[in-house]
Scaffold this motif. Structure first.
Motif, PDB file in Angstrom:
ATOM      1  N   UNK A 123      58.277  71.577 -87.157  1.00 53.50           N
ATOM      2  CA  UNK A 123      58.296  70.672 -88.309  1.00 53.50           C
ATOM      3  C   UNK A 123      59.710  70.137 -88.517  1.00 53.50           C
ATOM      4  N   UNK A 124      60.698  71.004 -88.391  1.00 53.22           N
ATOM      5  CA  UNK A 124      62.091  70.582 -88.521  1.00 53.22           C
ATOM      6  C   UNK A 124      62.415  69.512 -87.474  1.00 53.22           C
ATOM      7  N   UNK A 125      62.013  69.745 -86.219  1.00 51.67           N
ATOM      8  CA  UNK A 125      62.273  68.766 -85.158  1.00 51.67           C
ATOM      9  C   UNK A 125      61.599  67.426 -85.440  1.00 51.67           C
ATOM     10  N   UNK A 126      60.394  67.484 -85.988  1.00 52.07           N
ATOM     11  CA  UNK A 126      59.654  66.250 -86.297  1.00 52.07           C
ATOM     12  C   UNK A 126      60.366  65.459 -87.379  1.00 52.07           C
ATOM     13  N   UNK A 127      60.864  66.139 -88.400  1.00 57.84           N
ATOM     14  CA  UNK A 127      61.531  65.459 -89.514  1.00 57.84           C
ATOM     15  C   UNK A 127      62.978  65.078 -89.204  1.00 57.84           C
ATOM     16  N   UNK A 128      63.540  65.630 -88.160  1.00 55.48           N
ATOM     17  CA  UNK A 128      64.929  65.323 -87.772  1.00 55.48           C
ATOM     18  C   UNK A 128      64.935  64.043 -86.935  1.00 55.48           C
ATOM     19  N   UNK A 129      64.751  62.914 -87.595  1.00 54.41           N
ATOM     20  CA  UNK A 129      64.598  61.629 -86.916  1.00 54.41           C
ATOM     21  C   UNK A 129      65.813  61.246 -86.075  1.00 54.41           C
ATOM     22  N   UNK A 130      67.014  61.557 -86.559  1.00 57.62           N
ATOM     23  CA  UNK A 130      68.212  61.187 -85.788  1.00 57.62           C
ATOM     24  C   UNK A 130      68.624  62.270 -84.787  1.00 57.62           C
ATOM     25  N   UNK A 131      67.874  63.366 -84.779  1.00 55.67           N
ATOM     26  CA  UNK A 131      68.033  64.447 -83.801  1.00 55.67           C
ATOM     27  C   UNK A 131      69.452  65.017 -83.732  1.00 55.67           C
ATOM     28  N   UNK A 132      70.047  65.196 -84.917  1.00 56.62           N
ATOM     29  CA  UNK A 132      71.396  65.761 -84.959  1.00 56.62           C
ATOM     30  C   UNK A 132      71.402  67.237 -85.361  1.00 56.62           C
ATOM     31  N   UNK A 133      70.209  67.833 -85.481  1.00 51.60           N
ATOM     32  CA  UNK A 133      70.134  69.246 -85.828  1.00 51.60           C
ATOM     33  C   UNK A 133      70.213  69.536 -87.313  1.00 51.60           C
TER      34      UNK A 133
END
Length: 199
Positions: A123-133
């Motif tokens: 879920x965190x990866x899905x919501x991390x649109x800019x993929x900066x962690x």
């Protein structure tokens, strides 16, 4: 006696069982769903390990799954799971779309048997649109916009996102790290039931 089509080798099925939360029957049902999602002839009845990792369906085909058809995060879900095989070097960098291995992993994460920690991680990866962690203001805004489908003004979205940060940003860096996000999600009683796809 008819000829029985063997979808996967014994070794493939054992590997899939070891890597997912599914039984052999469930894996075969998921393969049927993958084939049903594709156009006729795109996915063979019997798949080699190489084909399972390289035959890719366009991400917009995920809308053919009833559980994802109306999901505002459908495209993002597809990108996160398709990216996993790219990051692991299992697909060429020019490959677009989702392969069976990606699809099986996605279904495993969304299964009722997957642990909460794994669901929270994805879920965190899905919501991390800019993929900066981190889930910064722009990630929270995009998440909110996806959820409300234009039903709020930009100012209302900003207020909601600021409130989320005020209540959940423990270290005060104006973003949620994975641990802070997990703390938020554990307070959402319906998270596990919503982060689920039946097979």
């Amino acid at each position: 006696m008819g000829n029985k089509v063997v979808t996967f080798t014994e070794e493939q099925l054992e590997d899939y069982q070891d890597c997912t939360y599914f039984t052999r029957k469930e894996i075969l049902r998921i393969h049927k769903r993958f084939r049903a999602m594709a156009d006729p002839g795109m996915v063979p009845c019997s798949m080699t390990q190489n084909e399972a990792a390289t035959i890719r369906l366009p991400l917009d085909y995920l809308s053919r799954i009833p559980e994802l058809k109306e999901n505002p995060f459908r495209e993002r879900i597809g990108r996160v799971f398709a990216r996993n095989s790219l990051e692991q070097g299992l697909a060429s960098s020019g490959a677009e779309g989702i392969c069976f291995d990606d699809f099986l992993e996605m279904m495993s994460v969304f299964s009722e048997h997957a642990p909460r920690d794994l669901k929270v991680f994805y879920a965190f990866k899905i919501y991390d649109f800019d993929e900066d962690g981190l889930l910064g203001m722009s990630d929270l805004q995009e998440t909110c916009r996806q959820l409300v489908h234009g039903g709020l003004t930009d100012e209302e979205v900003d207020v909601i996102c600021q409130k989320v940060l005020e209540e959940s940003d423990i270290d005060g860096d104006e973003a949620l790290n994975p641990m802070e996000f997990e703390h938020v999600v554990t307070r959402a009683a319906d998270f596990l039931s919503n982060f689920h796809i039946r097979i």
